[in-house]
Write a protein that holds these residues in place. Sequence first.
Motif, PDB file in Angstrom:
ATOM      1  N   ARG A  93      -7.693  14.394   3.036  1.00 34.75           N
ATOM      2  CA  ARG A  93      -6.686  14.233   1.876  1.00 34.75           C
ATOM      3  C   ARG A  93      -6.657  12.698   1.513  1.00 34.75           C
ATOM      4  O   ARG A  93      -6.588  11.773   2.298  1.00 34.75           O
ATOM      5  CB  ARG A  93      -5.429  14.724   2.388  1.00 34.75           C
ATOM      6  N   THR A  94      -6.697  12.513   0.210  1.00 31.75           N
ATOM      7  CA  THR A  94      -6.842  11.071  -0.331  1.00 31.75           C
ATOM      8  C   THR A  94      -5.536  10.405   0.241  1.00 31.75           C
ATOM      9  O   THR A  94      -5.700   9.301   0.542  1.00 31.75           O
ATOM     10  CB  THR A  94      -6.809  11.234  -1.757  1.00 31.75           C
ATOM     11  N   THR A  95      -4.371  11.056   0.055  1.00 28.89           N
ATOM     12  CA  THR A  95      -3.104  10.290   0.474  1.00 28.89           C
ATOM     13  C   THR A  95      -3.288   9.745   1.991  1.00 28.89           C
ATOM     14  O   THR A  95      -2.565   8.877   2.261  1.00 28.89           O
ATOM     15  CB  THR A  95      -1.688  11.309   0.303  1.00 28.89           C
ATOM     16  N   ASP A  96      -3.771  10.644   2.722  1.00 23.59           N
ATOM     17  CA  ASP A  96      -3.934  10.363   3.970  1.00 23.59           C
ATOM     18  C   ASP A  96      -4.883   8.971   4.483  1.00 23.59           C
ATOM     19  O   ASP A  96      -4.475   8.296   5.464  1.00 23.59           O
ATOM     20  CB  ASP A  96      -4.379  11.340   5.084  1.00 23.59           C
ATOM     21  N   VAL A  97      -5.865   9.070   3.923  1.00 26.86           N
ATOM     22  CA  VAL A  97      -6.751   8.187   3.807  1.00 26.86           C
ATOM     23  C   VAL A  97      -6.418   6.602   3.264  1.00 26.86           C
ATOM     24  O   VAL A  97      -6.333   5.654   3.801  1.00 26.86           O
ATOM     25  CB  VAL A  97      -8.176   8.227   3.073  1.00 26.86           C
ATOM     26  N   LEU A  98      -5.515   6.670   2.213  1.00 26.06           N
ATOM     27  CA  LEU A  98      -4.631   5.725   1.702  1.00 26.06           C
ATOM     28  C   LEU A  98      -3.913   5.139   2.639  1.00 26.06           C
ATOM     29  O   LEU A  98      -3.742   3.767   2.855  1.00 26.06           O
ATOM     30  CB  LEU A  98      -4.154   6.201   0.394  1.00 26.06           C
ATOM     31  N   ALA A  99      -2.908   5.853   3.166  1.00 28.79           N
ATOM     32  CA  ALA A  99      -1.943   5.615   4.202  1.00 28.79           C
ATOM     33  C   ALA A  99      -2.650   4.895   5.515  1.00 28.79           C
ATOM     34  O   ALA A  99      -1.850   3.965   5.934  1.00 28.79           O
ATOM     35  CB  ALA A  99      -1.256   6.871   4.724  1.00 28.79           C
ATOM     36  N   LEU A 100      -3.627   5.345   6.089  1.00 29.64           N
ATOM     37  CA  LEU A 100      -4.393   4.772   7.063  1.00 29.64           C
ATOM     38  C   LEU A 100      -5.005   3.526   6.890  1.00 29.64           C
ATOM     39  O   LEU A 100      -4.668   2.523   7.819  1.00 29.64           O
ATOM     40  CB  LEU A 100      -5.621   5.806   7.523  1.00 29.64           C
ATOM     41  N   ASN A 101      -5.237   3.199   5.776  1.00 30.00           N
ATOM     42  CA  ASN A 101      -5.827   1.798   5.138  1.00 30.00           C
ATOM     43  C   ASN A 101      -4.936   1.015   4.589  1.00 30.00           C
ATOM     44  O   ASN A 101      -5.088  -0.238   4.155  1.00 30.00           O
ATOM     45  CB  ASN A 101      -6.963   1.936   4.484  1.00 30.00           C
ATOM     46  N   GLY A 102      -3.343   1.238   4.545  1.00 32.17           N
ATOM     47  CA  GLY A 102      -2.684   0.515   3.838  1.00 32.17           C
ATOM     48  C   GLY A 102      -2.714   0.331   2.550  1.00 32.17           C
ATOM     49  O   GLY A 102      -2.545  -0.839   1.900  1.00 32.17           O
ATOM     50  N   LEU A 103      -3.473   1.211   1.748  1.00 34.30           N
ATOM     51  CA  LEU A 103      -3.467   1.197   0.470  1.00 34.30           C
ATOM     52  C   LEU A 103      -2.590   1.859  -0.745  1.00 34.30           C
ATOM     53  O   LEU A 103      -1.876   2.938  -0.068  1.00 34.30           O
ATOM     54  CB  LEU A 103      -5.064   1.629   0.246  1.00 34.30           C
ATOM     55  N   GLY A 104      -2.633   1.688  -1.876  1.00 37.13           N
ATOM     56  CA  GLY A 104      -1.747   2.324  -2.741  1.00 37.13           C
ATOM     57  C   GLY A 104      -2.916   3.189  -3.832  1.00 37.13           C
ATOM     58  O   GLY A 104      -4.025   2.891  -3.797  1.00 37.13           O
TER      59      GLY A 104
END
Length: 341
Positions: A93-104
């Motif tokens: 999931r895109t949201t999880d990859v963003l969260a793992l890397n501290g991205l918005g």
Amino acid sequence: MSRSRTARLTTARLGLPATALGALAVAMLPSPAAAQEAAPVAREGVERVSLGAAASSTGRAPVTVPAHSAAPESVVVQPGDTISAIAARHGLRTTDVLALNGLGWSSVIHPGQVIRLSGASAAPAAPAPAAPATTTGYTVVAGDTISAIARRHGVSTQAVLDANGLQSSSIIYPGQTIAIPAATAPAPAAPAAPAAPAPVLAAETVTLDDEQIGNVRTIIAVGRELGVSDRGIAVALGTAMVESWLRNLDWGDRDSLGLFQQRPSTGWGSTDEVRDPVRATKAFFGGPSDPNGSRTRGLLDIPGWESMSFAGAAQSVQISAFPDRYATWEAPAFGWLATYG
């Protein structure tokens, strides 16, 4: 008939001694171990591969293979990658990859950057694609955006992008023909979900590296040489960040190249010219010193650009499918101008 006589007759008919017959009978009985091995065994997450008689005769346990392989712990960003594309490629999931890397959602990634994947959840199964809809043609005029064209025709922005093979970062130009898919009946409204917290904008925390700083200095120097106002220079800086992450790219959407993703096929210059940072910046500014002459229109050629919004001024030159992205970089652009100008 006596038991001993029966045994002798059986032996005679088979041509085998009685002792051999007894051994054969014993050999034909299934052993407890073989019977247990023949029973089916269910193992969670594992797919059994049957070896048939070969497995039984050798006494080896059946071979098992994993039902699926997990995503790697991390990947290195390649040219053209996006977070959503990386997530989809590995079933996450895109949201999880963003969260793992501290991205918005508006964060910028660049080739060579390492993106963590370990810990992200699998993405839900994608719905079956809808049947293609009938399309009509529309010719782009100055000031058009994909979102505005979509609203005008009563279809979604994503539907227009898909119908034309475009991405959210694609640029459209006056005179270009855009396919407009037929409008579909709206789906039943789903219950309103709780509002998610606004993502942290990359512009608030971005740190420029040496390559980006060098290109910032080039844009500022060219702007000063041409007598462009601070606001005009800031617009150029923000535009270059959106278009290329302030990098002199040798790739882009279709034939787009360089700091401002200018296209040789639409008159912005040759391949080498649009990748010359000084010349590309002069072409973006336009005006009397425009190296393209009247073939293209730069910022200084737009009547009233000084009174436009930051995003509107950038959009008047770039004609992007998503003009609102420029607004994100207004404050950082003025900060770079103050630091490096």
